[in-house]
Design a protein around this motif. Structure first.
Motif: not given
Length: 95
Positions: A28-33
């Motif tokens: 998910m883009r929000e959890s790629l970090w």
């Protein structure tokens, strides 16, 4: 270096396992970090572990050298004692 790579990949695998347990999508883009964070934490642990192993190997090598030197000195001392205790070539008569 292989320990750092292993632990980095282990950190990423932990993140994948965490998301799998939560039944959330892996990318998910929000959890790629979080992937670099987990990988960095794992990699830093691997780097620390490499240093520990290196220090232990140095300590063991030093200890081994000390033990070998101690055995060598003991062997030389015992050889000198045997040489002193050996007969000087005089034959004792048994009467």
């Amino acid at each position: 270096m292989h320990k750092v790579i292993f632990w980095t990949s282990f950190g990423v695998a932990v993140r994948l396992w965490q998301l799998g347990l939560e039944m959330r999508p892996f990318f998910m883009r929000e959890s790629l970090w979080a992937y670099p964070v987990y990988g960095g934490a794992g990699g830093s642990f691997g780097y620390w572990l490499m240093g520990v192993e290196q220090r232990q190997m140095e300590m063991l090598a030093n200890r081994r050298e000390k033990l070998l030197a101690k055995r060598r000195r003991r062997r030389e001392r015992e050889a000198a004692e045997r040489a002193e205790a050996a007969p000087t070539g005089m034959v004792a008569s048994s009467a």
